[in-house]
Design a protein around this motif. Structure first.
Motif, short mmCIF file in Angstrom:
data_model
loop_
_atom_site.label_atom_id
_atom_site.label_comp_id
_atom_site.label_asym_id
_atom_site.label_seq_id
_atom_site.Cartn_x
_atom_site.Cartn_y
_atom_site.Cartn_z
N ARG A 18 57.74 -90.15 -31.36
CA ARG A 18 57.11 -91.66 -31.19
C ARG A 18 55.84 -91.07 -30.33
O ARG A 18 54.83 -91.49 -30.82
N ALA A 19 55.74 -90.22 -29.40
CA ALA A 19 54.87 -89.67 -28.71
C ALA A 19 53.62 -89.03 -29.87
O ALA A 19 52.50 -89.17 -29.54
N LEU A 20 54.08 -88.12 -30.33
CA LEU A 20 53.38 -87.43 -31.53
C LEU A 20 52.40 -88.45 -32.43
O LEU A 20 51.36 -88.13 -32.63
N ILE A 21 53.38 -89.42 -32.84
CA ILE A 21 52.76 -90.35 -33.81
C ILE A 21 51.69 -90.88 -33.02
O ILE A 21 50.33 -91.25 -33.72
N ALA A 22 51.81 -91.44 -31.71
CA ALA A 22 50.66 -92.11 -31.02
C ALA A 22 49.67 -91.30 -30.74
O ALA A 22 48.48 -91.73 -30.97
N ILE A 23 49.77 -89.95 -30.77
CA ILE A 23 48.71 -89.07 -30.18
C ILE A 23 47.84 -88.81 -31.52
O ILE A 23 46.85 -88.94 -31.50
N ALA A 24 48.57 -88.57 -32.74
CA ALA A 24 47.79 -88.55 -34.05
C ALA A 24 47.36 -89.75 -34.42
O ALA A 24 46.10 -89.60 -34.87
N ARG A 25 47.77 -91.11 -34.28
CA ARG A 25 47.04 -92.12 -34.50
C ARG A 25 45.77 -92.34 -33.68
O ARG A 25 44.77 -92.75 -34.26
N THR A 26 45.83 -92.04 -32.49
CA THR A 26 44.74 -92.12 -31.58
C THR A 26 43.73 -91.19 -31.87
O THR A 26 42.46 -91.65 -31.93
N LEU A 27 44.10 -89.96 -32.29
CA LEU A 27 42.97 -88.91 -32.61
C LEU A 27 42.52 -89.21 -33.95
O LEU A 27 41.11 -89.11 -34.29
N GLY A 28 43.28 -89.84 -34.87
CA GLY A 28 43.08 -90.12 -36.12
C GLY A 28 41.71 -91.30 -36.06
O GLY A 28 40.64 -91.26 -36.92
N ASP A 29 42.19 -92.35 -35.28
CA ASP A 29 41.11 -93.46 -35.02
C ASP A 29 39.88 -92.77 -34.36
O ASP A 29 38.51 -93.25 -34.72
N TYR A 30 39.96 -91.98 -33.37
CA TYR A 30 38.51 -91.54 -32.88
C TYR A 30 37.91 -90.67 -33.97
O TYR A 30 36.59 -90.72 -34.13
N VAL A 31 38.48 -90.00 -34.81
CA VAL A 31 37.93 -89.11 -35.83
C VAL A 31 37.15 -90.10 -36.84
O VAL A 31 35.92 -89.87 -37.15
N ARG A 32 37.88 -91.13 -37.25
CA ARG A 32 37.39 -92.18 -38.04
C ARG A 32 35.98 -92.83 -37.42
O ARG A 32 35.04 -92.92 -38.01
N HIS A 33 36.04 -92.98 -35.86
CA HIS A 33 34.92 -93.55 -35.23
C HIS A 33 33.82 -92.34 -35.24
O HIS A 33 32.53 -92.86 -35.54
N LEU A 34 34.19 -91.27 -35.13
CA LEU A 34 33.11 -90.40 -35.19
C LEU A 34 32.32 -90.22 -36.29
O LEU A 34 31.20 -89.79 -36.47
N LEU A 35 32.90 -90.38 -37.29
CA LEU A 35 32.50 -90.03 -38.61
C LEU A 35 31.85 -91.48 -39.25
O LEU A 35 31.27 -91.43 -40.34
N ALA A 36 32.02 -92.67 -38.58
CA ALA A 36 31.51 -93.73 -38.93
C ALA A 36 29.85 -93.69 -38.91
O ALA A 36 29.22 -93.10 -38.13
N PRO A 37 29.11 -94.30 -40.13
CA PRO A 37 27.79 -94.29 -39.95
C PRO A 37 27.01 -95.05 -38.98
O PRO A 37 27.58 -95.79 -38.35
N VAL A 38 26.15 -94.42 -38.57
CA VAL A 38 25.07 -94.92 -37.49
C VAL A 38 25.14 -96.53 -37.78
O VAL A 38 25.23 -97.49 -36.79
N ALA A 39 24.74 -96.91 -38.97
CA ALA A 39 24.49 -98.46 -39.22
C ALA A 39 25.71 -99.07 -39.25
O ALA A 39 25.63 -100.37 -39.06
N ALA A 40 26.89 -98.44 -39.13
CA ALA A 40 28.33 -99.31 -38.86
C ALA A 40 28.76 -99.25 -37.47
O ALA A 40 29.69 -99.56 -37.13
#
Length: 186
Positions: A18-40
């Motif tokens: 459960r802890a690893l799932i939460a960590i992976a989800r958090t990192l995944g969300d962060y990665v999606r944010h980092l790769l989101a276009p400036v316009a978005a």
């Protein structure tokens, strides 16, 4: 309450996962944010550097535990990259870069100077990263060794694209002249 890594991997596996799932989800969300276009509203990065810091080391987890406690969560983060670029680093001795060769990555980095690790000419089917021992960038290190290792790496370069870089994180502080030698290498 203090808990050891061994206890995490044996005592309450459901809580650990459960802890690893939460960590992976958090990192995944962060990665999606980092790769989101400036316009978005994102920074618009092209990709990420993802470091697997020791979980591929046989002494730490072993292959079976790596497959259970690292790979599925690493993949979750890597999948969040989508079409972005990924440079994956597997850290330390016995870091098994071959375990990552089938992942959707653009470049694979490991310390070829650590025991049990292959050289840069290993046939992984992706761009490899490395070439100069990270320890040679220390302030008191011999710059002639950096120059010699750069020359030897370039002369023996794999017969495919590769990225010339230190083998792992350079010491802090690092020698500026040695870093310039790396930057100017051709």
């Amino acid at each position: 309450m203090d808990i050891t890594a061994e206890e995490l991997l044996t005592r309450d596996l459901d809580a650990t996962h459960r802890a690893l799932i939460a960590i992976a989800r958090t990192l995944g969300d962060y990665v999606r944010h980092l790769l989101a276009p400036v316009a978005a509203g994102g920074p618009g990065l092209d990709g990420i550097f993802y470091a697997v810091t020791g979980t591929a080391n046989t002494d730490l987890l072993g292959r079976a535990r790596f497959e259970e406690f690292s790979r599925p969560y690493d993949r979750q983060v890597l999948e969040a990259v989508g079409d972005g670029l990924v440079v994956l680093h597997t850290c330390g001795a016995e870091s098994h870069p071959e375990w990552f060769a089938d992942e959707r990555i653009d470049a694979l980095h490991w310390d070829q100077f650590q025991p049990g690790n292959p050289q840069l000419d290993a046939p992984f089917g992706t761009t490899v990263v490395g070439g100069v021992n990270k320890d040679l960038f220390a302030v008191d290190a011999d710059r002639t060794q950096v120059a010699a290792q750069l020359e030897a790496t370039l002369e023996a370069a794999p017969d495919r694209p590769f990225l010339l870089a230190p083998s792992c994180t350079v010491p802090t502080p690092a020698d500026g002249d040695s870093l310039r030698l790396l930057r100017e290498a051709r």
